[in-house]
Design a protein around this motif. Structure first.
Motif, mmCIF file in Angstrom:
data_model
loop_
_atom_site.group_PDB
_atom_site.id
_atom_site.type_symbol
_atom_site.label_atom_id
_atom_site.label_comp_id
_atom_site.label_asym_id
_atom_site.label_seq_id
_atom_site.Cartn_x
_atom_site.Cartn_y
_atom_site.Cartn_z
ATOM 1 N N THR A 133 0.830 -1.206 0.000
ATOM 2 C CA THR A 133 0.000 0.000 0.000
ATOM 3 C C THR A 133 0.863 1.255 0.000
ATOM 4 O O THR A 133 0.623 2.188 -0.773
ATOM 5 C CB THR A 133 -0.905 0.025 1.249
ATOM 6 N N THR A 134 1.875 1.256 0.851
ATOM 7 C CA THR A 134 2.754 2.429 0.947
ATOM 8 C C THR A 134 3.465 2.697 -0.373
ATOM 9 O O THR A 134 3.492 3.833 -0.847
ATOM 10 C CB THR A 134 3.796 2.205 2.051
ATOM 11 N N LEU A 135 4.019 1.649 -0.961
ATOM 12 C CA LEU A 135 4.755 1.811 -2.211
ATOM 13 C C LEU A 135 3.836 2.297 -3.328
ATOM 14 O O LEU A 135 4.178 3.204 -4.085
ATOM 15 C CB LEU A 135 5.387 0.477 -2.632
ATOM 16 N N THR A 136 2.663 1.666 -3.425
ATOM 17 C CA THR A 136 1.723 2.039 -4.476
ATOM 18 C C THR A 136 1.323 3.499 -4.352
ATOM 19 O O THR A 136 1.347 4.246 -5.325
ATOM 20 C CB THR A 136 0.479 1.132 -4.416
ATOM 21 N N LYS A 137 0.988 3.904 -3.122
ATOM 22 C CA LYS A 137 0.609 5.301 -2.904
ATOM 23 C C LYS A 137 1.723 6.236 -3.330
ATOM 24 O O LYS A 137 1.504 7.221 -4.034
ATOM 25 C CB LYS A 137 0.301 5.539 -1.417
ATOM 26 N N ALA A 138 2.931 5.923 -2.891
ATOM 27 C CA ALA A 138 4.072 6.789 -3.182
ATOM 28 C C ALA A 138 4.313 6.873 -4.689
ATOM 29 O O ALA A 138 4.642 7.932 -5.219
ATOM 30 C CB ALA A 138 5.309 6.270 -2.466
#
Lengths: 270, 197
Positions: free
Chosen positions: A67-72
């Motif tokens: 989730t964090t990577l995708t958002k970033a």
């Protein structure tokens, strides 16, 4: 899968798929709105499609990290695009952002990729795509595909060089300059004939000549691996690039010579 | 007045463009007063002004407006509103910075507003919605295609800080092309508001 954006994705038509994301064609806004005056009932026609880039869940990653990577990455791509837009680089406009779902909605560009126009076959990351190579690629016609756009092949190469120079002057490094990431916008569209750079998924900001040189080197290799007689094409691209880079050309040029000798990666020794 | 909804979104949208509007100061005063009234009377008054009021001069195209409404409804659907209501969220989405008060002051109704877009995001079956809009905003209801004639480009450029952008200074740009470029930057800015640096 109940969210608004997933319903939008469900109504969309998949265009292509890579390792990182799937690309769809969809209609974002209802038709009554688009043609603000009359004709309420004619569906898709008259409406402008958008492109959805959906960074799907990577099940091999820990969900939180995913989730964090995708958002970033969605955010990073959107920021690189808006910076390009403000610097006058031809890139697709942004239409929607949903970081929770990993969706970036972009302007639909009507045209063909440079890769297709140069006869480099259909685009798509050869391994992951299935049999979706139906479209325009296999027209075996001997006429110049650039005729439809009213320009020569060399004009197109110069447009590429110009656009990359504009981008580099804005200190944006594309990270994946290939001929399939460049689209010639059809002259009949509202914005007219343009060379549009797409896919800023790997883009980042850098002032270093090194990074810009590597960007060009990646492009050179992309040309060499997909198109015959690429030296002449690349020479045209670089000539236009040089003209538009002004005094920034020299350091990049020196670096490019170094990079050509050693390859994309820097030596990690020492 | 237009009523429509996005297939993928829960909310229905009703909107109308009013022009010319001569009593913007009264509208604004009424909204402010509604927020201060207490009891059932206050609830009724708040319901009467339960719309987004957008200064049409700051809207560059229907797409600009659509994009702001879409992102606001999306935020509401995800429980990610950054302002108190979906209506104020539309104004916030339009504004290029994060200051809510400034967003409302600039993009909402102000005392010298002459063209006003009234938006209601809600369910499909709001009775007499057009009537309710007309109860607040007087002036003719104009088609949205009039938006482009009403745009105050100088203020748009100032608010969205377009004057410093190399894109606007590109040589050989006709005024029409410059508007296309500006509109694209403005629309994209609104669309990416949630992830703006």
């Amino acid at each position: 899968m109940e969210s608004a954006t997933s319903r939008l994705l469900a109504s969309a038509i998949q265009v292509s798929q890579g390792a990182e994301a799937k690309v769809f064609k969809a209609y974002l806004h209802p038709c009554e709105f688009a043609s603000s005056s009359t004709s309420p009932s004619d569906a898709s026609d008259g409406r402008t499609p958008i492109l959805l880039k959906y960074r799907f869940h990577k099940h091999y990653r820990h969900p939180t990290l995913d989730t964090t990577l995708t958002k970033a990455r969605v955010a990073g791509e959107a920021r690189a695009i808006i910076k390009c837009l403000r610097h006058g680089v031809n890139v697709p406009g942004i239409r929607m952002v949903d970081t929770a779902q990993g969706v970036l909605g972009l302007e639909w560009i009507d045209g063909k990729s440079i890769r297709l126009l140069l006869g480099g076959g259909a685009e798509g990351e050869d391994e992951t795509t299935e049999e979706e190579t139906e479209d325009d690629s296999h027209e075996i016609e001997e006429e110049d595909p650039f005729d439809e756009y009213g320009i020569s092949e060399d004009d197109a190469m110069r447009m590429i060089g110009t656009e990359i120079a504009k981008m580099h002057r804005a200190d944006i490094v594309h990270g994946d300059l290939t001929t399939s990431n460049m689209i010639l916008r059809h002259p009949s569209s509202a914005k007219g004939l343009q060379l549009v750079l797409i896919d800023f998924g790997l883009a980042y900001t850098s002032t270093l000549a090194e990074d810009k040189a590597v960007d060009l080197y990646v492009l050179e290799r992309a040309f060499a691996s997909t198109h015959p007689a690429s030296e002449l094409l690349v020479a045209s691209v670089l000539k236009a690039y040089q003209e538009h880079m002004g005094k920034e050309w020299l350091p990049v040029s020196k670096r490019l010579d170094d990079v050509r000798l050693r390859g994309r990666k820097r030596s990690m020794v020492g | 007045m237009l009523s429509f909804h996005h297939h993928h979104l829960p909310a229905h949208i009703h909107l109308a463009l009013f022009h010319p509007v001569s009593h913007a100061a009264q509208i604004r005063a009424r909204i402010v007063r509604a927020s201060q009234l207490e009891g059932p009377e206050g609830d009724a008054e708040r319901e009467a002004v339960n719309f987004a009021f957008i200064d049409a001069r700051l809207i560059t195209s229907t797409l600009h407006l659509q994009t702001a409404i879409h992102q606001a409804i999306l935020a509401e659907a995800q429980g990610a509103l950054r302002t108190k209501t979906v209506h104020s969220e539309i104004l916030w989405a339009l504004s290029p910075n994060n200051n809510i008060t400034e967003a409302i002051r600039r993009f909402g109704v102000s005392d010298n507003t002459t063209a006003l877009i009234v938006v209601r995001v809600g369910s499909s079956g709001i009775p007499d919605i057009e009537h309710r809009m007309k109860a607040i905003a007087t002036g003719d209801i104009r088609p949205l295609s009039d938006l482009s004639k009403l745009t105050d480009w100088a203020t748009v450029k100032k608010y969205y800080k377009l004057n410093a952008d190399p894109a606007m200074k590109a040589p050989g740009l006709s005024p029409e092309q410059q508007k296309l470029v500006a509109d694209e930057i403005v629309v994209s800015t609104v669309a990416m508001k949630s992830v703006a640096a």
